[in-house]
Write an enzyme that holds these catalytic residues in place. Structure first.
Site, PDB file in Angstrom:
ATOM      1  N   LEU A 112     -21.609 -12.648 -33.621  1.00 29.31           N
ATOM      2  CA  LEU A 112     -22.439 -12.443 -32.436  1.00 29.31           C
ATOM      3  C   LEU A 112     -23.921 -12.609 -32.734  1.00 29.31           C
ATOM      4  O   LEU A 112     -24.702 -13.009 -31.879  1.00 29.31           O
ATOM      5  CB  LEU A 112     -22.199 -11.042 -31.855  1.00 29.31           C
ATOM      6  CG  LEU A 112     -20.778 -10.722 -31.391  1.00 29.31           C
ATOM      7  CD1 LEU A 112     -20.676  -9.262 -30.972  1.00 29.31           C
ATOM      8  CD2 LEU A 112     -20.378 -11.634 -30.233  1.00 29.31           C
ATOM      9  N   GLN A 160     -27.022 -12.606 -36.357  1.00 31.53           N
ATOM     10  CA  GLN A 160     -27.240 -12.528 -37.800  1.00 31.53           C
ATOM     11  C   GLN A 160     -28.710 -12.323 -38.110  1.00 31.53           C
ATOM     12  O   GLN A 160     -29.580 -12.916 -37.492  1.00 31.53           O
ATOM     13  CB  GLN A 160     -26.745 -13.826 -38.464  1.00 31.53           C
ATOM     14  CG  GLN A 160     -26.838 -13.820 -39.975  1.00 31.53           C
ATOM     15  CD  GLN A 160     -26.125 -15.021 -40.580  1.00 31.53           C
ATOM     16  OE1 GLN A 160     -25.444 -15.768 -39.877  1.00 31.53           O
ATOM     17  NE2 GLN A 160     -26.268 -15.209 -41.880  1.00 31.53           N
ATOM     18  N   GLY A 161     -28.988 -11.435 -39.070  1.00 35.52           N
ATOM     19  CA  GLY A 161     -30.355 -11.188 -39.524  1.00 35.52           C
ATOM     20  C   GLY A 161     -30.429 -11.304 -41.027  1.00 35.52           C
ATOM     21  O   GLY A 161     -29.478 -11.766 -41.678  1.00 35.52           O
ATOM     22  N   THR A 162     -31.544 -10.870 -41.597  1.00 35.64           N
ATOM     23  CA  THR A 162     -31.736 -10.978 -43.048  1.00 35.64           C
ATOM     24  C   THR A 162     -30.768 -10.103 -43.824  1.00 35.64           C
ATOM     25  O   THR A 162     -30.257 -10.498 -44.870  1.00 35.64           O
ATOM     26  CB  THR A 162     -33.176 -10.569 -43.419  1.00 35.64           C
ATOM     27  OG1 THR A 162     -34.083 -11.327 -42.617  1.00 35.64           O
ATOM     28  CG2 THR A 162     -33.461 -10.846 -44.889  1.00 35.64           C
ATOM     29  N   ALA A 210     -28.089  -8.162 -42.245  1.00 40.83           N
ATOM     30  CA  ALA A 210     -26.855  -7.784 -41.571  1.00 40.83           C
ATOM     31  C   ALA A 210     -26.332  -8.900 -40.670  1.00 40.83           C
ATOM     32  O   ALA A 210     -27.079  -9.775 -40.232  1.00 40.83           O
ATOM     33  CB  ALA A 210     -27.076  -6.514 -40.741  1.00 40.83           C
ATOM     34  N   VAL A 220     -23.550  -9.287 -37.195  1.00 44.75           N
ATOM     35  CA  VAL A 220     -22.809  -8.545 -36.178  1.00 44.75           C
ATOM     36  C   VAL A 220     -21.652  -9.417 -35.688  1.00 44.75           C
ATOM     37  O   VAL A 220     -21.861 -10.557 -35.262  1.00 44.75           O
ATOM     38  CB  VAL A 220     -23.708  -8.134 -34.988  1.00 44.75           C
ATOM     39  CG1 VAL A 220     -22.887  -7.364 -33.956  1.00 44.75           C
ATOM     40  CG2 VAL A 220     -24.887  -7.289 -35.469  1.00 44.75           C
ATOM     41  N   LYS A 256     -21.425  -4.159 -37.087  1.00 44.47           N
ATOM     42  CA  LYS A 256     -22.622  -4.567 -37.818  1.00 44.47           C
ATOM     43  C   LYS A 256     -22.325  -4.419 -39.308  1.00 44.47           C
ATOM     44  O   LYS A 256     -22.025  -3.328 -39.783  1.00 44.47           O
ATOM     45  CB  LYS A 256     -23.800  -3.667 -37.415  1.00 44.47           C
ATOM     46  CG  LYS A 256     -25.139  -4.035 -38.016  1.00 44.47           C
ATOM     47  CD  LYS A 256     -26.204  -3.101 -37.426  1.00 44.47           C
ATOM     48  CE  LYS A 256     -27.592  -3.416 -37.936  1.00 44.47           C
ATOM     49  NZ  LYS A 256     -28.612  -2.522 -37.292  1.00 44.47           N
ATOM     50  N   ASP A 316     -39.377   0.364 -29.972  1.00 42.42           N
ATOM     51  CA  ASP A 316     -39.263  -1.095 -29.891  1.00 42.42           C
ATOM     52  C   ASP A 316     -38.468  -1.491 -28.645  1.00 42.42           C
ATOM     53  O   ASP A 316     -37.558  -2.316 -28.714  1.00 42.42           O
ATOM     54  CB  ASP A 316     -38.607  -1.654 -31.158  1.00 42.42           C
ATOM     55  CG  ASP A 316     -38.816  -3.164 -31.310  1.00 42.42           C
ATOM     56  OD1 ASP A 316     -39.773  -3.692 -30.694  1.00 42.42           O
ATOM     57  OD2 ASP A 316     -38.032  -3.813 -32.022  1.00 42.42           O
TER      58      ASP A 316
END
Length: 459
Positions: free
Chosen positions: A18, A20-22, A24, A26, A41, A134
């Site tokens: 679903l 994607q980050g640095t 993690a 999902v 996650k 945020d």
């Protein structure tokens, strides 16, 4: 084995990616026992240990445990293996609210419904001592019934994070949505800052673009600081009056959430369900936070790095902008005789930077004290003209291989400090410095990308 094909922990059938980050990813997944859809996650343990994000992950778990509300993404359980941490969360099938508003402004009653749900969720968070910090359409998800779900508590703060002055002092958030007092970096009330962000979200939902928007960041800061914006001509007078009270640049006179909820425009068509404060008393399963970071095979090899970096401060996009010489509001990097701080960037790991600073302090016969947040305090042993010289060196992570270091005088004589910096510290740092900030320098090869704001329609 963590996975048997696409089966996770013999409990979940792992599906499509679903997001994607640095640190993690999902995934959509299905509970094998109940058939329920969930979002999982998946966090890389080794990466967060190396960059000192353990406390942030623990905070996110603690916050999601505290906040259980119909309009907040629910955390079902937390699982861990030797190398991964798994957050099993409610699946918001409708995706980000941002995707809806990116197509254009919403109808008044639709925007009001989302705003009512947002305020209900934020009010509940604040009642539990949680400040999101945020809030923006990208962090507001929609379920299959179109109900709003607040997500992403990675930057949230708990009430115990406040300083003795009762204020929060960490600058974070997305520039276009943050309150003026957050930009000023002088401490702020987390609840009041969240209220401002809610006001910006409401404006965006009704207008289809941001109230504060400028390609020049300094000009954006100025507009936010003075609450300089224009209402579109289709905004009803009731909405204008309410937003004027929410987007008040003075946090002391800014409207409270209680007053927002009493507002006649807000009250129209209010769903009685929003008066329910929480979904139930049941606790999420398996939330022993310390156990998630329990012993594993890599713990011994990362023990030293963990000790050095566990509290290293991370820089988000907002901090990077604020620290950049071109956007420095204080003017401290201009060539003048009274500057009390210098900054440089380095491609060396934090441990190498710390080691170098300790060597310099030893040669200068300065005592070194390590503090939280990647701060080294170097103190002299003799009284100078204006007391004992004390120098702070703060190390901030931009990426795991790129750091910004700020060296500044915290006490003592400025001339003595400047002499030491010029004759001793700067020459000794030359082999680890990539560039001194505020001087003619090459640009980073991989600049940090900034989120593109929603642009106003062409006039």
């Amino acid at each position: 084995m963590e996975n048997n094909g696409s089966i996770l922990m013999q409990r979940y059938d792992l599906g499509k990616l679903l997001g994607q980050g640095t640190f993690a990813k999902v995934h959509h997944a299905r509970n094998l026992k109940t058939g329920t859809s969930v979002a999982i996650k998946i966090i890389d343990k080794e990466k967060i240990l190396k960059v000192g994000m353990v406390d942030q992950i623990k905070r996110e778990i603690s916050v999601m445990r505290l906040v259980r509300h119909p309009n907040v993404v629910e955390l079902y359980e937390v699982m861990a293996s030797k190398t991964k941490i798994y957050f099993v969360m409610e699946y918001a099938k409708g995706g980000e609210l941002f995707n809806k508003v990116a197509k254009g402004k919403l109808k008044e009653d639709v925007a009001r419904k989302y705003f009512q749900q947002l305020i209900s969720a934020v009010d509940f968070c604040h009642s539990r001592g949680v400040y999101h910090r945020d809030l923006k359409p990208e962090n507001l998800l929609l379920d299959e019934n179109g109900n709003l779900k607040v997500s992403d508590f990675g930057l949230s703060a708990l009430a115990e994070s406040k300083h003795q002055d009762g204020l929060l002092h960490t600058t974070c958030g997305t520039p276009a949505y943050v309150a003026p007092e957050v930009i000023n970096r002088k401490g702020y009330d987390g609840a009041k800052a969240d209220i401002w962000s809610c006001g910006v979200v409401l404006f965006v939902l009704l207008a289809g673009y941001l109230p504060f928007h400028d390609s020049n960041l300094m000009e954006l800061y100025r507009k936010i600081g003075k609450a300089e914006y224009r209402f579109p001509n289709w905004f009803p007078s009731e909405v204008r009056r309410l937003l004027s009270k929410i987007l008040d640049p003075n946090p002391k006179t800014r409207i409270s959430i209680t007053k927002i909820m009493e507002n006649s425009w807000f009250q129209k068509g209010l769903d009685p369900v929003l008066r329910i404060t929480e979904t139930g008393e049941k606790e999420p399963a398996d939330l022993e936070v310390e156990a998630v970071f329990g012993s594993n095979e890599s713990a011994s090899t990362t023990a030293e790095a963990k000790q050095e970096l566990a509290t290293l401060s991370n820089l988000n996009a907002f901090d990077i902008i604020s620290f950049s010489a071109g956007f420095d509001l204080s003017g401290l990097f201009e060539e003048n005789k009274q500057k009390k701080e210098v900054r440089f960037t380095s491609r060396q790991p934090a441990s190498a930077i710390i080691s170098k600073l300790e060597d310099i302090a030893k040669r200068l016969m300065l005592k070194v004290k390590k503090k939280d947040g990647g701060l080294l305090k170097m103190e002299g042993s003799k009284e100078g003209r204006k007391g004992v010289l004390s120098i702070d060196a703060g190390i901030f992570e931009v990426t795991p291989s790129f750091h910004l270091v700020e060296v500044k005088k915290s006490s003592g004589d400025t001339l003595e400090y400047q002499k030491i910096v010029k004759q001793e510290i700067r020459p000794a740092l030359k082999d680890i410095v990539w560039a001194w900030q505020g001087e003619q320098q090459q640009q980073p090869e991989e600049p940090m990308p900034l989120l593109q704001p929603i642009s106003p329609p062409a006039s």
